[in-house]
Design a protein around this motif. Structure first.
Motif, PDB file in Angstrom:
ATOM      1  N   PHE A   1      -7.005  29.634 -44.078  1.00 34.25           N
ATOM      2  CA  PHE A   1      -7.532  28.457 -43.395  1.00 34.25           C
ATOM      3  C   PHE A   1      -8.212  27.535 -44.418  1.00 34.25           C
ATOM      4  O   PHE A   1      -9.076  27.983 -45.179  1.00 34.25           O
ATOM      5  N   GLY A   2      -7.813  26.288 -44.414  1.00 31.64           N
ATOM      6  CA  GLY A   2      -8.423  25.309 -45.323  1.00 31.64           C
ATOM      7  C   GLY A   2      -7.640  25.116 -46.601  1.00 31.64           C
ATOM      8  O   GLY A   2      -7.856  24.142 -47.310  1.00 31.64           O
ATOM      9  N   SER A   3      -6.739  26.048 -46.912  1.00 33.08           N
ATOM     10  CA  SER A   3      -5.961  25.878 -48.146  1.00 33.08           C
ATOM     11  C   SER A   3      -4.923  24.790 -47.942  1.00 33.08           C
ATOM     12  O   SER A   3      -4.473  24.148 -48.885  1.00 33.08           O
ATOM     13  N   LYS A   4      -4.510  24.620 -46.692  1.00 37.25           N
ATOM     14  CA  LYS A   4      -3.642  23.509 -46.319  1.00 37.25           C
ATOM     15  C   LYS A   4      -4.522  22.629 -45.442  1.00 37.25           C
ATOM     16  O   LYS A   4      -5.391  23.144 -44.736  1.00 37.25           O
ATOM     17  N   ARG A   5      -4.330  21.323 -45.435  1.00 33.81           N
ATOM     18  CA  ARG A   5      -5.226  20.443 -44.682  1.00 33.81           C
ATOM     19  C   ARG A   5      -5.167  20.813 -43.203  1.00 33.81           C
ATOM     20  O   ARG A   5      -4.118  20.675 -42.571  1.00 33.81           O
ATOM     21  N   PRO A   6      -6.285  21.309 -42.614  1.00 32.73           N
ATOM     22  CA  PRO A   6      -6.257  21.595 -41.180  1.00 32.73           C
ATOM     23  C   PRO A   6      -6.326  20.291 -40.389  1.00 32.73           C
ATOM     24  O   PRO A   6      -6.623  19.230 -40.948  1.00 32.73           O
ATOM     25  N   CYS A   7      -6.073  20.387 -39.098  1.00 32.70           N
ATOM     26  CA  CYS A   7      -5.977  19.182 -38.275  1.00 32.70           C
ATOM     27  C   CYS A   7      -7.019  19.210 -37.168  1.00 32.70           C
ATOM     28  O   CYS A   7      -7.503  20.278 -36.787  1.00 32.70           O
TER      29      CYS A   7
END
Ligand code: NAP
Length: 888
Positions: A331-337
């Motif tokens: 979680f957070g390593s890819k931009r969350p929405c």
């Protein structure tokens, strides 16, 4: 204002700025106020930048609007009130229009104009820009305020051109109203843009089919009026709120969580999580749960699991729920929405999810989209497929040719190279706002944009005042910055996911974490330091051959080491030796009480063992795996004066967990009460007793290993020599972490690192004086480098670049190797004496401790590839990579 005519018909300006979004507008304002002539070049027909182009249904900001505003004019802050917690795209666009009018900025902007080429002319020392409309532009400085997410990714799906229906791109949405009523619509992609637009498209369309390649984490925005507590916090002291944001990690004034996940019960963690969920705020969920959530895979998994539960709780069809559940990235390593009703949309009868991991798209046809197992006919396709992020707007839009005609695309062939994310070596007088290598997209963009605009404008003013006309990053500075960025990216988990942050979303793009992951506050401090240190890393030139070049690297320390040392420096502590022995011990106890508690191990047992002159305390750390375990006898640090069997508790726990071996930390007696050779003799006696009572301690019979840090490293080295010479016990291997090995104080590391790195030269003098009279100092029981080295057990010697003891550690390793002892060296770049003992503080020490654990397992004959726990943030990537990050 730029001059309308000049040599060769080019419009003359001091500065040309590409883009009239948040960055471009503020820059034009500041430049004008500073007395520069400036021209803005904007491809859109009005101001707004990203908010001009991204007009898709549901487009909103997802940083609270109270934080997503300009802060440079208190009057402006008073003149505008946002209507919602997360403003819509039309409202943000109105705000930018309001700002452009209020400061009369449009008169300096050429709208509907793209730059077709930018070329540096070494003769005139100016940039020449050719443009799609109007006269070319000749400018002294060229600034790309072109945004990080402004070059939409081309649809790389076969057959795209064959489709006969309507085609939309979220990043280039038409200005006219789009009506999907009664239509069959496809959305490709499930990033932020898709997640915002899907619920609204679903409300209109006859049927919506979502084509998802990778599910994303999404949280409910709980949009509405700005939360009262936030408004109150802001209104109470606006300047303080803004200043706190500027020095924070993410550009939002929220101090990060300090409790670690393992210090909280399940119930406490859930309570924090639910509170964050209810807050509807990405930054809260990303930073406020526990201290290890963003830096450690285990800490992160705890958040991710709770988020995954939420998907299952909303989406009724279990197969759809599973397909929507992200499992391939922390979680957070890819931009969350942030979403409004996203998951519930999949419960609607007119919405279908196609999981492209199961059935990839084969092609787009005239009538729809064909996957491996079906064809979906649609009237409209919405591409929410994202951007060639961060570099696209700089490399892919128009050729920028610097010194010698080299293009920036060529210079960045293997990935973006910048100094501070602001400048590029070989491209004089070119600046980027929020470019790769700056915090940009990992922060509240407003804070980062303002910092860049201010830094650049202030520099241009300073150059003008000093009579310089060019500024260019040096190769050394740029290479150092790349290294520092790579070091920073070892701390967070961004490198563990394939995302637009890493370039993985664009086929063929070089991969690597592009934004600076070290935080906006530290970054701001570094940019300021560059200036304070005489424009370190920049070459400045001016008329009549004037030149200034203060070459060098701005950060040579590991990023977390730098933060620790800055914090210690800010405390302005008196030298430790000035406290006296007891005072220094008291200080250490207090200091240790504030550090993160070590992680749980299977069992911790305190006891005593018989020493040469009475009982000695020990602390035993047993792994949670079934025993018996091989034993490591551990000697703590503290210059023979400080510390005890518990003072390196976090390190012992960490190594116990990593190795799956039992650690027995020994409390040897200290100077000045017990001078040389008491510590050495106590340590040897303890070693003998532990080796003889291994089974009683739950250990595996057979040779034990020894390990120690600092003066404890000295004990470990010395006991190996004593054991060899006194007939045992048999030692499997020695791990010496920053050991004291010799009484000579004139090696370069003693001089180079004499002060400023916590362990000082004068503190070492004090330790030596308390422990050992000059006549005894060459005794191998305190200076093992002076002893016989042949026949010693295999060793791993760890040294740190910024440690007075570095060179004697290296000398000991080399001398043992010369005598045929198998020696592994870890030379930890950018680290200081305490790096490896500061577990969960100096995160960049993880890779080194992984390497140490492997060495200890090897000594004990255990398989080294086995990782007994998944506790470090390197778990999903090759451990060697993490280790390489910390070592030369
Ligand atoms: P994105 O996050 O890159 O999402 C693109 C989506 O399209 C991903 O789901 C991606 O799948 C998918 N995709 C790309 N190429 C594909 C292909 N050939 N076939 C199938 N699927 C494909 O782009 P975005 O949603 O436009 O957002 C980009 C960034 O803009 C956000 O992360 C955010 O920073 C910013 N943004 C902000 C807001 C806001 O509220 N302030 C709103 C929108 C966007 P993979 O994941 O598998 O690559």
């Amino acid at each position: 204002m730029a001059n309308a005519a000049g040599a060769g018909g080019a419009q003359q300006a001091d500065v040309a700025v590409v883009g009239a979004g948040f960055a471009g507008l503020y820059l034009l304002h500041r430049l004008r106020k500073a007395g520069f002539s400036a021209i803005g070049l904007e491809s859109g027909n009005d101001v707004g930048g990203t908010w001009y182009w991204n007009r898709y249904p549901g487009a909103r900001c997802d940083i609270q609007t109270s934080d997503y505003s300009y802060t440079w004019d208190p009057e402006l802050e008073k003149a505008w009130t946002w209507s919602e917690k997360y403003a819509t795209q039309p409202e943000i666009l109105r705000y930018l229009g309001f700002v452009a009018d209020r400061y009369d900025l449009r008169r300096d902007i050429r709208f509907g104009t793209t730059v077709s080429a930018a070329t540096w002319d070494d003769g005139t020392q100016r940039w020449l820009l050719t443009t799609s409309s109007g006269a070319p532009v000749s400018c002294r400085y060229y600034v790309m305020a072109s945004g990080c997410l402004s070059a939409p990714k081309p649809p790389e799906i076969e057959g795209f051109k064959d489709f006969k229906g309507e085609v939309y791109f979220t990043g280039r949405w038409p200005h006219e109203k789009v009506d999907f009523t009664g239509k069959r619509v496809a959305v490709i992609g499930t990033g932020s843009s898709a997640i915002q637009s899907i619920p609204l498209i679903a409300q209109q369309a006859a049927h919506l089919t979502v084509f998802q390649r990778t599910p994303n984490f999404a949280l409910p925005a709980h949009n509405g009026p700005s939360p009262a507590d936030r408004v109150e916090m802001l209104q109470k002291d606006i300047p303080a709120f803004r200043e706190q944001a500027r020095w924070s990690m993410a550009g939002v004034p929220l101090p990060p969580a300090t409790d670690f996940s393992w210090q909280l019960s399940d119930a406490e963690r859930r309570e924090r999580f639910e509170k964050a969920w209810a807050a509807g705020d990405l930054v809260v969920m990303l930073t406020q749960l526990w201290a290890d959530q963003a830096v450690d895979v285990d800490g992160n998994t705890l958040v991710a699991d709770l988020l995954r539960e939420k998907v299952r709780a909303v989406v009724k069809d279990p197969e759809t729920a599973e397909a929507l559940t992200p499992r391939d990235h922390p979680f957070g390593s890819k931009r969350p929405c942030l979403d409004t009703g996203y998951y519930a949309t999949y419960n609607r009868p007119n919405v279908t999810l196609v999981n492209l991991r199961r059935e990839p798209i084969k092609s787009i046809t005239a009538s729809g989209i064909k996957t491996d197992s079906r064809t979906v006919d649609v009237d409209a396709i919405v591409f929410a497929t994202g951007f060639d992020a961060m570099t696209g707007a700089i490399t892919a839009v128009h050729p920028i040719s610097g010194r010698g005609g080299k293009s920036i695309a060529e210079a960045w062939e293997h990935g973006p190279q910048t100094y501070l994310g602001l400048t590029v070596a070989g491209f004089p007088n070119l600046f980027m706002i929020t470019g790769p290598g700056s915090p940009s997209v990992l922060s509240n963009m407003m804070v980062s944009i303002e910092q860049h605009v201010d830094w650049i404008t202030d520099r241009l003013v300073a150059l003008r005042e000093a009579g310089f006309t060019t500024i260019e990053a040096t190769d050394t500075a740029q290479a150092g910055w790349q290294r520092h960025n790579a070091d920073c990216s070892m701390i967070t988990l961004h490198r563990l996911a394939n995302t637009w942050y890493t370039g993985a979303n664009v086929p063929g793009k070089p991969q690597g974490v592009m934004p600076y992951t070290g935080g906006v506050g530290p970054y701001r401090g570094i940019c300021n330091e560059v200036v304070e240190r005489g424009m370190l890393g920049f070459r400045l030139t001016g008329a009549n051959g004037a030149e200034q070049c203060n070459d060098g690297e701005i950060v040579r320390l590991q990023p977390d080491v730098r933060l620790v040392l800055n914090l210690l420096a800010s405390m302005n502590l008196p030298p430790l030796e000035s406290f006296g022995a007891q005072g220094a011990r008291d200080f250490l106890t207090q200091f240790n009480a504030t550090r993160p508690a070590g992680r749980p191990v299977g069992e911790v047992v305190d006891g005593t063992l018989p020493g040469t002159d009475g009982p000695l305390p020990y602390r035993l750390y047993r792994p949670s795996t079934p025993g018996p375990h091989p034993i490591v006898v551990y000697f703590h640090g503290g210059g023979w004066v400080l510390g005890d069997e518990q003072s390196d508790d976090p390190l012992c726990r960490d190594l116990c967990r990593r190795t799956g071996m039992a650690f027995v930390s020994v409390g040897y007696r200290h100077a000045p009460e017990h001078r040389f050779p008491t510590a050495a003799e106590d340590s040897y006696a303890a070693l003998c007793w532990i080796a003889g009572h291994a089974a009683e301690l739950g250990g595996r019979p057979g040779p034990v290993s020894v390990a120690g840090w600092s003066a404890g490293g000295n004990m470990a080295a010395v006991t190996c020599q004593m054991a060899r010479d006194r007939g045992g016990p048999q030692i499997a291997g020695q791990l010496l972490i920053c050991p004291v090995t010799d009484c000579t104080f004139d090696r370069p590391s003693y001089v180079d690192n004499a002060t400023g790195y916590f362990l000082t030269r004068s503190l070492m003098y004090w330790f030596w004086d308390l422990y050992c009279s000059p006549a005894d100092r060459t005794d191998p029981r305190v200076s093992p480098l002076r002893g016989k080295l042949a026949g010693l057990p295999p060793a791993m010697v760890v040294t740190c670049e910024f440690d007075p003891l570095r060179d004697e550690g290296v000398a000991y390793a080399e001398a043992m190797a010369a005598e045929g002892v198998p020696v592994e060296q870890l030379k930890a770049r950018g680290h200081f004496h305490s790096s490896f003992a500061m577990v969960d503080v100096v995160i960049t020490g993880v890779g080194g401790r992984v390497q140490m654990a492997r060495a200890l397992r090897r000594f004990a004959g255990l398989p080294v590839e086995e990782t007994p726990t998944r506790q470090d943030n390197t778990a999903q990537r090759p451990i060697q990579a993490a280790a390489a990050g910390a070592a030369d």
